[in-house]
Design a protein around this motif. Structure first.
Motif, short mmCIF file in Angstrom:
data_model
loop_
_atom_site.label_atom_id
_atom_site.label_comp_id
_atom_site.label_asym_id
_atom_site.label_seq_id
_atom_site.Cartn_x
_atom_site.Cartn_y
_atom_site.Cartn_z
N GLN A 298 0.81 -1.21 0.00
CA GLN A 298 0.00 0.00 0.00
C GLN A 298 0.85 1.27 0.00
OE1 GLN A 298 -2.76 -0.36 3.28
NE2 GLN A 298 -3.82 -2.09 2.34
N LEU A 299 1.85 1.31 0.88
CA LEU A 299 2.78 2.44 0.94
C LEU A 299 4.20 1.89 1.05
CD1 LEU A 299 0.91 4.63 3.61
CD2 LEU A 299 1.18 5.23 1.20
N SER A 300 5.13 2.64 0.51
CA SER A 300 6.52 2.22 0.51
C SER A 300 7.40 3.38 0.96
CB SER A 300 6.92 1.78 -0.91
OG SER A 300 8.29 1.49 -1.00
N PHE A 301 8.45 3.05 1.73
CA PHE A 301 9.40 4.10 2.11
C PHE A 301 10.81 3.57 2.03
CE2 PHE A 301 12.01 6.62 5.05
CZ PHE A 301 11.83 7.86 4.46
N PHE A 302 11.66 4.28 1.27
CA PHE A 302 13.05 3.87 1.07
C PHE A 302 13.98 5.07 1.12
CE2 PHE A 302 10.46 3.87 -2.82
CZ PHE A 302 10.86 5.09 -3.36
N GLY A 303 13.59 6.12 1.85
CA GLY A 303 14.31 7.37 1.76
C GLY A 303 14.97 7.88 3.01
N THR A 304 15.66 7.03 3.76
CA THR A 304 16.32 7.48 4.98
C THR A 304 17.27 8.66 4.71
OG1 THR A 304 16.12 5.36 6.10
CG2 THR A 304 17.91 6.79 6.80
N ALA A 305 17.96 8.63 3.56
CA ALA A 305 18.84 9.75 3.20
C ALA A 305 18.32 10.47 1.96
CB ALA A 305 20.26 9.25 2.96
N GLY A 306 17.01 10.38 1.74
CA GLY A 306 16.40 10.98 0.56
C GLY A 306 15.90 9.90 -0.37
N SER A 307 14.73 10.11 -0.96
CA SER A 307 14.15 9.09 -1.83
C SER A 307 14.63 9.18 -3.27
CB SER A 307 12.62 9.19 -1.81
OG SER A 307 12.11 8.98 -0.52
N TRP A 308 14.85 10.39 -3.76
CA TRP A 308 15.23 10.54 -5.16
C TRP A 308 16.20 11.71 -5.31
CZ3 TRP A 308 14.26 7.59 -9.43
CH2 TRP A 308 14.62 8.14 -10.66
N TYR A 309 17.38 11.41 -5.81
CA TYR A 309 18.38 12.45 -6.10
C TYR A 309 18.33 12.77 -7.59
CZ TYR A 309 20.41 12.76 -1.52
OH TYR A 309 20.59 13.03 -0.19
N PHE A 310 18.16 14.05 -7.89
CA PHE A 310 17.95 14.48 -9.26
C PHE A 310 19.25 14.76 -9.99
CE2 PHE A 310 13.92 15.65 -7.28
CZ PHE A 310 13.00 15.24 -8.23
N SER A 311 19.12 14.82 -11.31
CA SER A 311 20.13 15.48 -12.11
C SER A 311 19.97 16.98 -11.87
CB SER A 311 19.92 15.16 -13.58
OG SER A 311 20.06 13.79 -13.82
N ALA A 312 20.79 17.77 -12.57
CA ALA A 312 20.75 19.21 -12.36
C ALA A 312 19.37 19.79 -12.64
CB ALA A 312 21.79 19.89 -13.24
N PHE A 313 18.68 19.22 -13.63
CA PHE A 313 17.33 19.68 -13.96
C PHE A 313 16.34 18.71 -13.33
CE2 PHE A 313 13.53 20.43 -16.34
CZ PHE A 313 13.60 21.73 -16.80
N PRO A 314 15.53 19.15 -12.37
CA PRO A 314 14.68 18.23 -11.59
C PRO A 314 13.39 17.85 -12.30
CG PRO A 314 14.38 20.45 -10.77
CD PRO A 314 15.44 20.54 -11.85
N THR A 315 13.52 17.10 -13.37
CA THR A 315 12.36 16.67 -14.13
C THR A 315 11.61 15.55 -13.42
OG1 THR A 315 11.67 15.83 -16.29
CG2 THR A 315 13.70 14.98 -15.41
N GLY A 316 10.34 15.37 -13.80
CA GLY A 316 9.54 14.33 -13.16
C GLY A 316 9.16 13.22 -14.09
N ASP A 317 9.85 13.09 -15.23
CA ASP A 317 9.42 12.12 -16.22
C ASP A 317 9.49 10.68 -15.72
OD1 ASP A 317 12.15 12.41 -16.21
OD2 ASP A 317 12.40 12.26 -18.37
#
Length: 603
Positions: free
Chosen positions: A498-517
């Protein structure tokens, strides 16, 4: 922990780093390692606990997205376009790049790249052919490349034309934002030594095998098979030909890596320290003990240890939080057969978000080493990408308002839990697909091994209970969380999460341009919960094709309101502990480390 995706440079931080399913945090091996370098010619760098390096090939696969693998590979084979967030702004670091210029056509449908006058360690020039070699391998084997997102590179690159040894042109299938293309796609390219690697087996001669799809697949298989032999990293001739500031001196299966300065390096980021010892640790406690005893020059501690900061500073260290270019969130599974229909109701997601006190979580649970995050764009650093809507927090904490949202939509509290009492699709009813008697009870599968994460989940459980929302918690190692919470459809047995959490140090690290594709576009490769909104898709497409910052701000505002996930505080990537006298660098918010930038300023 964080997921990493090379494609956005790309990170589901270990996730910090998938496909993205793999943030391959493999177990570290050592609890301590030798004595401090005590020399201006070497440094002992303690890798974050359980971030064990296990891959050398500068083409990531799903099982090898550990962030350290990316940083080590970039020290050996420099990217075409290297982005660095260690200054006040994330920008193209030309000193650490093979390319010196990118000239986009006025119509935005192509780019002409210029390479610097660079050489491999065996004296051969780095040429456009080395870029074409990478391009051919990726085109033929894109499904196995961790950076692949359907519809994006290499799908949207229609051709690569070599102009001469130092110039080539890539054409696109349509016009794109120059900034997005440079930061998120061209930055994926790493020129590879074609004159050494273009072979189909160890005994085969180097040829132009990559020129055909079948040949490129054979080369891919050969290189990936060789890369699986960690014990051969220091001896296999394949890995001796580099163009980066370092070479591999040793690389153990336990994760200890020794880098030696590349004496033939002719780029702009020459190594200052001759020998870099990268040391693995299985636990944060072991790493902290090594720091206290002076065995390492650069390492990390948990935020919970900040109260003991003086024990490090008194031993000759400086303690510096490392801010990441990331977001932290908890995905909903919109296809879960029990709760998916509830999750699809915006008012229900609003009630959940309004029940989470991010300010208190950041201050108390994270000891001030996190900032609240209210949308899809990182907020720990200032940028032109964050909308005012996201900054202003559309859903401030209030369990009374959250409860009112539910009761106004047909829910009634029974025994402390909200239950759908008025099913239907009118504005005062529970919504499409929500059956009468449905209890608002959710379960999260959360990453284990972090006291901070455990405390945050307990705090969220407590505040949701005040709204009448049940929240049960199960924990598992991060790789298990990722494997047990995949993209799925309601009829599949794997869709019970139902819910998932994997982000103790952050869930998603972006490239320089923070796209959501990858994250929030329909069918995106890292859209774990299958969130889908046609309007969001349009906004994401606009953000990658428009050169105006307004496009990405519109996306920021829309998702801050639509809540595709539960937004949570973004913690610092790490709390660094650095030996006094070690300088020449700043922390890279893209979660990379750059050994060539390190230098001893005091001996």
């Amino acid at each position: 922990m964080f997921l990493a995706r090379t494609a956005e440079r790309r990170r589901l931080a270990l996730v910090a780093g998938a496909v993205v399913s793999a943030s391959a945090l493999l177990a570290g091996c050592s609890g301590s390692s030798g004595s401090s370098s005590a020399s201006s010619h070497s440094i002992n760098y303690a890798l974050p606990a359980n971030f064990t390096p296990n891959w050398i090939l500068p083409i990531g696969t799903a099982a090898h997205l550990n962030t350290n693998n990316i940083s080590i590979a970039a020290s050996l084979w420099e990217p075409l376009v290297a982005y660095d967030g260690s200054t006040s702004k994330i920008a193209w670091n030309k000193a650490a790049s093979i390319a010196t210029a990118a000239d986009f056509a006025p119509d935005g449908k192509s780019v002409k790249m210029t390479l610097g006058n660079r050489h491999w360690s065996d004296g051969k020039a780095v040429t456009s052919r080395d870029v074409e070699f990478w391009f051919n391998l990726i085109k033929a084997d894109k499904a196995q490349w961790a950076g692949y997102n359907p519809g994006k590179a290499p799908d949207n690159w229609t051709a690569l034309k070599v102009v001469d040894d130092r110039h080539f042109t890539i054409t696109f299938d349509k016009a794109y934002s120059d900034q997005w293309m440079l930061a998120n796609e061209l930055s994926l390219i790493t020129p590879l030594p074609q004159h050494m690697w273009d072979k189909t087996s160890a005994s085969a001669a180097v040829s132009n095998a990559d020129a055909t799809t079948a040949g490129a697949k054979q080369v891919w298989t050969y290189l990936n098979t060789a890369a699986k032999s960690i014990t051969g990293y220091a001896t296999n001739p394949l890995w001796k030909t580099v163009d980066g500031p370092y070479t591999i001196k040793s690389f153990s299966t336990s994760g200890k890596v020794v880098l030696a300065a590349n004496k033939k390096y002719d780029g702009g980021e020459k190594a200052n320290i001759a020998t870099v010892n990268l040391l693995p640790f299985t636990t944060t406690t072991a790493e902290e003990n090594a720091l206290r005893s002076g065995q390492v020059d650069y390492g990390y501690i948990d935020a919970t240890e900040l109260g003991q900061k003086s024990s490090f500073t008194s031993s000759g260290y400086t303690v510096k939080p490392w801010t990441g270019w990331a977001i932290t969130y908890m995905p909903y599974n919109f296809d879960n057969p029990a709760m998916g229909a509830v999750f699809k109701q915006l008012y229900a997601r609003q009630a959940v978000q309004t029940s989470i006190d991010q300010g208190s979580l950041a201050k108390v649970i994270f000891s001030g080493t996190a900032v609240p995050g209210y949308g899809p764009i990182p907020q720990a650093q200032s940028s032109d990408f964050v909308s005012q809507t996201q900054k202003d927090n559309p859903y401030p904490f209030s369990t009374s308002k959250a409860k009112a949202l539910l009761t106004s939509h047909g829910w009634a509290e029974q025994g402390g839990t909200m239950v759908c009492a008025s099913p239907g699709t009118s504005s005062s009813q529970c919504g499409s697909g929500v059956a009468k008697g449905t209890k608002f009870q959710m379960q999260v599968l959360s990453q284990s091994g972090s006291t901070v994460t455990d405390n945050m989940m307990s705090a969220i459980q407590s505040s949701l209970a005040k709204t009448g929302i049940g929240f049960s918690i199960k924990t598992a190692p991060v790789n298990s969380v990722l494997s047990q919470t995949p993209q799925c459809t309601a009829g599949q047995s794997i869709c019970k999460w139902q819910l998932s959490f994997f982000g103790t140090a952050g869930s998603w690290y972006f490239s320089a341009f923070p796209t959501g594709d990858s994250l929030f576009q329909s069918k995106g490769g890292s859209n774990f919960g299958n969130y889908s909104n046609p309007e969001t898709d349009k906004l994401i497409n606009a953000s990658t094709t428009s050169n105006s910052s307004q496009a990405v701000q519109d996306y920021s505002a829309a998702l801050a309101k639509d809540l595709p996930v539960i937004w949570l505080p973004e913690p610092d990537y790490q709390i660094s502990v650095i030996k006094n006298g070690l300088g020449g660098f700043a922390q890279d918010s893209l979660a990379n480390f750059h050994p060539a930038q390190w230098k001893w300023t005091v001996k």
